[in-house]
Design a protein around this motif. Structure first.
Motif, PDB file in Angstrom:
ATOM      1  N   ILE A  22      79.783  29.822  34.063  1.00 47.88           N
ATOM      2  CA  ILE A  22      80.494  30.417  35.197  1.00 47.88           C
ATOM      3  C   ILE A  22      79.606  31.538  35.684  1.00 47.88           C
ATOM      4  O   ILE A  22      79.210  32.407  34.897  1.00 47.88           O
ATOM      5  CB  ILE A  22      81.868  30.988  34.805  1.00 47.88           C
ATOM      6  CG1 ILE A  22      82.775  29.896  34.255  1.00 47.88           C
ATOM      7  CG2 ILE A  22      82.524  31.685  35.993  1.00 47.88           C
ATOM      8  CD1 ILE A  22      84.102  30.416  33.730  1.00 47.88           C
ATOM      9  N   ASN A  23      79.271  31.520  36.957  1.00 50.12           N
ATOM     10  CA  ASN A  23      78.383  32.541  37.487  1.00 50.12           C
ATOM     11  C   ASN A  23      78.652  32.727  38.973  1.00 50.12           C
ATOM     12  O   ASN A  23      79.250  31.866  39.621  1.00 50.12           O
ATOM     13  CB  ASN A  23      76.920  32.154  37.267  1.00 50.12           C
ATOM     14  CG  ASN A  23      75.996  33.348  37.247  1.00 50.12           C
ATOM     15  OD1 ASN A  23      76.399  34.473  37.524  1.00 50.12           O
ATOM     16  ND2 ASN A  23      74.737  33.107  36.917  1.00 50.12           N
ATOM     17  N   ALA A  24      78.182  33.839  39.504  1.00 51.57           N
ATOM     18  CA  ALA A  24      78.276  34.121  40.928  1.00 51.57           C
ATOM     19  C   ALA A  24      76.982  34.776  41.372  1.00 51.57           C
ATOM     20  O   ALA A  24      76.339  35.501  40.605  1.00 51.57           O
ATOM     21  CB  ALA A  24      79.460  35.024  41.218  1.00 51.57           C
ATOM     22  N   MET A  25      76.596  34.493  42.593  1.00 48.23           N
ATOM     23  CA  MET A  25      75.362  35.056  43.140  1.00 48.23           C
ATOM     24  C   MET A  25      75.416  34.963  44.655  1.00 48.23           C
ATOM     25  O   MET A  25      76.239  34.229  45.212  1.00 48.23           O
ATOM     26  CB  MET A  25      74.162  34.265  42.631  1.00 48.23           C
ATOM     27  CG  MET A  25      74.136  32.830  43.122  1.00 48.23           C
ATOM     28  SD  MET A  25      72.697  31.974  42.485  1.00 48.23           S
ATOM     29  CE  MET A  25      72.939  30.353  43.188  1.00 48.23           C
ATOM     30  N   ASN A  26      74.558  35.706  45.307  1.00 44.78           N
ATOM     31  CA  ASN A  26      74.330  35.475  46.728  1.00 44.78           C
ATOM     32  C   ASN A  26      73.375  34.289  46.802  1.00 44.78           C
ATOM     33  O   ASN A  26      72.361  34.267  46.081  1.00 44.78           O
ATOM     34  CB  ASN A  26      73.732  36.705  47.403  1.00 44.78           C
ATOM     35  CG  ASN A  26      74.730  37.849  47.440  1.00 44.78           C
ATOM     36  OD1 ASN A  26      75.937  37.633  47.511  1.00 44.78           O
ATOM     37  ND2 ASN A  26      74.243  39.061  47.371  1.00 44.78           N
ATOM     38  N   LEU A  27      73.693  33.325  47.625  1.00 42.83           N
ATOM     39  CA  LEU A  27      72.866  32.117  47.664  1.00 42.83           C
ATOM     40  C   LEU A  27      71.433  32.459  48.050  1.00 42.83           C
ATOM     41  O   LEU A  27      71.194  33.142  49.045  1.00 42.83           O
ATOM     42  CB  LEU A  27      73.450  31.105  48.651  1.00 42.83           C
ATOM     43  CG  LEU A  27      74.706  30.393  48.173  1.00 42.83           C
ATOM     44  CD1 LEU A  27      75.268  29.501  49.265  1.00 42.83           C
ATOM     45  CD2 LEU A  27      74.422  29.579  46.931  1.00 42.83           C
ATOM     46  N   PRO A  28      70.466  31.987  47.286  1.00 45.29           N
ATOM     47  CA  PRO A  28      69.063  32.276  47.591  1.00 45.29           C
ATOM     48  C   PRO A  28      68.513  31.328  48.649  1.00 45.29           C
ATOM     49  O   PRO A  28      69.098  30.275  48.929  1.00 45.29           O
ATOM     50  CB  PRO A  28      68.368  32.043  46.240  1.00 45.29           C
ATOM     51  CG  PRO A  28      69.210  31.000  45.585  1.00 45.29           C
ATOM     52  CD  PRO A  28      70.626  31.279  46.033  1.00 45.29           C
ATOM     53  N   GLU A  29      67.381  31.682  49.214  1.00 43.96           N
ATOM     54  CA  GLU A  29      66.729  30.820  50.209  1.00 43.96           C
ATOM     55  C   GLU A  29      66.422  29.449  49.627  1.00 43.96           C
ATOM     56  O   GLU A  29      66.453  28.444  50.328  1.00 43.96           O
ATOM     57  CB  GLU A  29      65.437  31.464  50.708  1.00 43.96           C
ATOM     58  CG  GLU A  29      65.663  32.616  51.641  1.00 43.96           C
ATOM     59  CD  GLU A  29      64.353  33.165  52.188  1.00 43.96           C
ATOM     60  OE1 GLU A  29      63.375  32.405  52.310  1.00 43.96           O
ATOM     61  OE2 GLU A  29      64.331  34.364  52.490  1.00 43.96           O
ATOM     62  N   GLU A  30      66.123  29.385  48.334  1.00 42.96           N
ATOM     63  CA  GLU A  30      65.773  28.113  47.687  1.00 42.96           C
ATOM     64  C   GLU A  30      66.918  27.103  47.722  1.00 42.96           C
ATOM     65  O   GLU A  30      66.714  25.920  47.512  1.00 42.96           O
ATOM     66  CB  GLU A  30      65.357  28.345  46.223  1.00 42.96           C
ATOM     67  CG  GLU A  30      64.095  29.147  46.050  1.00 42.96           C
ATOM     68  CD  GLU A  30      64.311  30.653  46.210  1.00 42.96           C
ATOM     69  OE1 GLU A  30      63.333  31.340  46.545  1.00 42.96           O
ATOM     70  OE2 GLU A  30      65.435  31.138  46.036  1.00 42.96           O
ATOM     71  N   TRP A  31      68.130  27.580  47.971  1.00 41.50           N
ATOM     72  CA  TRP A  31      69.272  26.676  48.024  1.00 41.50           C
ATOM     73  C   TRP A  31      69.201  25.754  49.239  1.00 41.50           C
ATOM     74  O   TRP A  31      69.736  24.661  49.235  1.00 41.50           O
ATOM     75  CB  TRP A  31      70.573  27.487  48.041  1.00 41.50           C
ATOM     76  CG  TRP A  31      71.659  26.907  47.209  1.00 41.50           C
ATOM     77  CD1 TRP A  31      71.682  26.785  45.858  1.00 41.50           C
ATOM     78  CD2 TRP A  31      72.901  26.371  47.674  1.00 41.50           C
ATOM     79  NE1 TRP A  31      72.859  26.214  45.453  1.00 41.50           N
ATOM     80  CE2 TRP A  31      73.623  25.949  46.546  1.00 41.50           C
ATOM     81  CE3 TRP A  31      73.475  26.214  48.926  1.00 41.50           C
ATOM     82  CZ2 TRP A  31      74.888  25.378  46.634  1.00 41.50           C
ATOM     83  CZ3 TRP A  31      74.732  25.647  49.017  1.00 41.50           C
ATOM     84  CH2 TRP A  31      75.426  25.234  47.874  1.00 41.50           C
ATOM     85  N   GLU A  32      68.538  26.186  50.298  1.00 37.04           N
ATOM     86  CA  GLU A  32      68.415  25.408  51.533  1.00 37.04           C
ATOM     87  C   GLU A  32      67.624  24.130  51.278  1.00 37.04           C
ATOM     88  O   GLU A  32      66.492  24.169  50.779  1.00 37.04           O
ATOM     89  CB  GLU A  32      67.719  26.251  52.613  1.00 37.04           C
ATOM     90  CG  GLU A  32      67.460  25.530  53.901  1.00 37.04           C
ATOM     91  CD  GLU A  32      68.724  25.222  54.704  1.00 37.04           C
ATOM     92  OE1 GLU A  32      68.680  24.300  55.530  1.00 37.04           O
ATOM     93  OE2 GLU A  32      69.751  25.894  54.513  1.00 37.04           O
ATOM     94  N   ASN A  33      68.235  22.998  51.591  1.00 36.05           N
ATOM     95  CA  ASN A  33      67.634  21.668  51.470  1.00 36.05           C
ATOM     96  C   ASN A  33      67.278  21.275  50.036  1.00 36.05           C
ATOM     97  O   ASN A  33      66.526  20.333  49.821  1.00 36.05           O
ATOM     98  CB  ASN A  33      66.385  21.535  52.358  1.00 36.05           C
ATOM     99  CG  ASN A  33      66.753  21.515  53.817  1.00 36.05           C
ATOM    100  OD1 ASN A  33      67.724  20.878  54.221  1.00 36.05           O
ATOM    101  ND2 ASN A  33      66.000  22.240  54.619  1.00 36.05           N
ATOM    102  N   TYR A  34      67.828  21.970  49.066  1.00 38.96           N
ATOM    103  CA  TYR A  34      67.579  21.619  47.677  1.00 38.96           C
ATOM    104  C   TYR A  34      68.403  20.382  47.319  1.00 38.96           C
ATOM    105  O   TYR A  34      69.550  20.245  47.746  1.00 38.96           O
ATOM    106  CB  TYR A  34      67.953  22.801  46.768  1.00 38.96           C
ATOM    107  CG  TYR A  34      67.497  22.609  45.349  1.00 38.96           C
ATOM    108  CD1 TYR A  34      66.188  22.893  44.973  1.00 38.96           C
ATOM    109  CD2 TYR A  34      68.374  22.136  44.383  1.00 38.96           C
ATOM    110  CE1 TYR A  34      65.765  22.723  43.668  1.00 38.96           C
ATOM    111  CE2 TYR A  34      67.959  21.958  43.073  1.00 38.96           C
ATOM    112  CZ  TYR A  34      66.653  22.257  42.728  1.00 38.96           C
ATOM    113  OH  TYR A  34      66.240  22.065  41.438  1.00 38.96           O
ATOM    114  N   SER A  35      67.829  19.482  46.545  1.00 34.49           N
ATOM    115  CA  SER A  35      68.534  18.277  46.109  1.00 34.49           C
ATOM    116  C   SER A  35      69.104  18.508  44.715  1.00 34.49           C
ATOM    117  O   SER A  35      68.381  18.901  43.803  1.00 34.49           O
ATOM    118  CB  SER A  35      67.589  17.080  46.083  1.00 34.49           C
ATOM    119  OG  SER A  35      67.165  16.782  47.390  1.00 34.49           O
TER     120      SER A  35
END
Length: 124
Positions: A22-35
């Protein structure tokens, strides 16, 4: 007083749940278009709009008013226009839910459940 529970145990078969993280974070740029694809369930909740998951061309926005649930081995990509606070839970579920079909599912979240998700996402 003796309470007989054998009959109840035979008729009530609750799936086991094992929480991996269980975790929380601000979504990083790497999340964009990640599979993504993994052998565990995912539950997502975002504190604000601005991100979505895409499965088989179907877009599912991650919003404060819904939980997004993704079964194991579902291949999907992520889109992220903003960097909202993102709560995620990875878990395993036993029979009969361990045989769920791939997909992206969502359910409304209101009231107390929304407050719990917000508290978990903020780290309170």
């Amino acid at each position: 007083m003796y309470i007989r529970t054998i009959a109840m145990e035979a008729t009530y078969n609750s799936p086991s749940v094992r929480i991996l993280t269980i975790n929380a974070m601000n979504l990083p740029e790497e999340w964009e278009n990640y599979s993504f694809s993994a052998p565990y369930w995912r539950l997502y909740w975002n504190a604000a709009p601005g991100a979505e998951v895409v499965w088989k061309s179907n877009r599912t926005p991650l919003r404060p008013d819904r939980l997004v649930i993704i079964p194991p081995d579902t291949a999907f990509t992520a889109k992220c226009a903003h960097r909202p606070r993102h709560l995620y839970i990875h878990f395993l579920v036993g029979s009969p839910l361990d045989a769920a079909l791939p997909g992206v599912y969502h359910r409304p979240v209101r009231g107390d459940l929304r407050q719990i998700a917000a508290a978990l996402a903020s780290g309170e």
